[in-house]
Motif scaffolding. Sequence first.
Motif, PDB file in Angstrom:
ATOM      1  N   GLU A  32      -8.535   4.023   6.848  1.00 31.98           N
ATOM      2  CA  GLU A  32      -8.181   4.855   8.003  1.00 31.98           C
ATOM      3  C   GLU A  32      -6.865   4.311   8.578  1.00 31.98           C
ATOM      4  O   GLU A  32      -6.526   3.146   8.364  1.00 31.98           O
ATOM      5  N   GLU A  33      -6.168   5.142   9.339  1.00 36.04           N
ATOM      6  CA  GLU A  33      -4.874   4.731   9.894  1.00 36.04           C
ATOM      7  C   GLU A  33      -4.966   3.468  10.745  1.00 36.04           C
ATOM      8  O   GLU A  33      -4.056   2.650  10.733  1.00 36.04           O
ATOM      9  N   ASP A  34      -6.062   3.310  11.472  1.00 33.94           N
ATOM     10  CA  ASP A  34      -6.166   2.147  12.356  1.00 33.94           C
ATOM     11  C   ASP A  34      -6.573   0.873  11.622  1.00 33.94           C
ATOM     12  O   ASP A  34      -6.652  -0.186  12.221  1.00 33.94           O
ATOM     13  N   GLU A  35      -6.796   0.966  10.316  1.00 34.49           N
ATOM     14  CA  GLU A  35      -7.160  -0.208   9.532  1.00 34.49           C
ATOM     15  C   GLU A  35      -5.970  -0.837   8.810  1.00 34.49           C
ATOM     16  O   GLU A  35      -6.106  -1.909   8.229  1.00 34.49           O
ATOM     17  N   VAL A  36      -4.837  -0.170   8.803  1.00 36.68           N
ATOM     18  CA  VAL A  36      -3.689  -0.683   8.063  1.00 36.68           C
ATOM     19  C   VAL A  36      -2.674  -1.300   9.020  1.00 36.68           C
ATOM     20  O   VAL A  36      -2.633  -0.970  10.194  1.00 36.68           O
ATOM     21  N   GLU A  37      -1.900  -2.220   8.503  1.00 43.18           N
ATOM     22  CA  GLU A  37      -0.884  -2.886   9.314  1.00 43.18           C
ATOM     23  C   GLU A  37       0.333  -1.988   9.526  1.00 43.18           C
ATOM     24  O   GLU A  37       0.917  -1.959  10.599  1.00 43.18           O
ATOM     25  N   GLY A 104       1.289   3.506   3.476  1.00 41.51           N
ATOM     26  CA  GLY A 104       0.759   2.510   4.400  1.00 41.51           C
ATOM     27  C   GLY A 104       0.511   1.212   3.649  1.00 41.51           C
ATOM     28  O   GLY A 104       0.315   1.215   2.425  1.00 41.51           O
ATOM     29  N   THR A 105       0.517   0.092   4.375  1.00 41.30           N
ATOM     30  CA  THR A 105       0.314  -1.198   3.705  1.00 41.30           C
ATOM     31  C   THR A 105      -0.610  -2.107   4.494  1.00 41.30           C
ATOM     32  O   THR A 105      -0.741  -1.997   5.713  1.00 41.30           O
ATOM     33  N   ILE A 106      -1.220  -3.008   3.751  1.00 38.45           N
ATOM     34  CA  ILE A 106      -1.994  -4.121   4.304  1.00 38.45           C
ATOM     35  C   ILE A 106      -1.468  -5.368   3.614  1.00 38.45           C
ATOM     36  O   ILE A 106      -1.480  -5.450   2.389  1.00 38.45           O
ATOM     37  N   LYS A 112      -4.152   3.345  -0.094  1.00 36.95           N
ATOM     38  CA  LYS A 112      -4.433   4.743   0.231  1.00 36.95           C
ATOM     39  C   LYS A 112      -4.866   4.814   1.691  1.00 36.95           C
ATOM     40  O   LYS A 112      -5.693   4.023   2.132  1.00 36.95           O
ATOM     41  N   VAL A 113      -4.325   5.800   2.423  1.00 37.96           N
ATOM     42  CA  VAL A 113      -4.644   5.941   3.846  1.00 37.96           C
ATOM     43  C   VAL A 113      -4.935   7.405   4.162  1.00 37.96           C
ATOM     44  O   VAL A 113      -4.148   8.287   3.785  1.00 37.96           O
ATOM     45  N   ARG A 114      -6.049   7.663   4.858  1.00 36.77           N
ATOM     46  CA  ARG A 114      -6.350   9.012   5.336  1.00 36.77           C
ATOM     47  C   ARG A 114      -5.634   9.210   6.666  1.00 36.77           C
ATOM     48  O   ARG A 114      -5.775   8.438   7.592  1.00 36.77           O
TER      49      ARG A 114
END
Length: 124
Positions: A32-37, A104-106, A112-114
Motif C-alpha cells: 500500500e502507499e503508506d507502506e513504502v518509503e 515506489g521503493t523500500i 509493486k504499490v497499489r
Amino acid sequence: MPPGTAVLPPVEAPAPASLSVRSPPDPSRVYEEDEVEVKPRRLTGMTAAYPEWGPKLPRGRSVSITASYVVTEEGLVTDIRVERGGGVLEAVLLEISRWKFEPGTIGGVPVKVRVRWKHTFIGG
C-alpha cells in the motif's frame, strides 16, 4: 592503598550498537502507499477528458470516479479497478493504463504499490 581512597570497579566498554538488519522487500507482494518509503511518481500520461459520447454533464454538476491500480517495479500500470463511480467514467481507465511511473521503493528497492486515484469532472 592509602586510607580514604575509593576503589572503583573496572569500566566495561559499552556493547557495540546492534545494526538494524532489514529484510529485503517481498517481490511477490503488492504494498500500500503508506507502506513504502518513496511513493510512485507519475512521469507521463494525461488525465482523460469527460467522454464526449457520455451523457451531457450540466453546468456546475460534478461526477467522480475513484480507481486503484498497481504500479509495478518497472513503473507500469496493472490491475486497474473501479473503487467508486463507473459507467461512462470508466473510459478514463484506458488512459490510466498508459501512464508511466517512477516506481515506489523500500530501502531503495523498487516494489509493486497499489495507488488510489480520484478524479472529478465538473460540467461546464
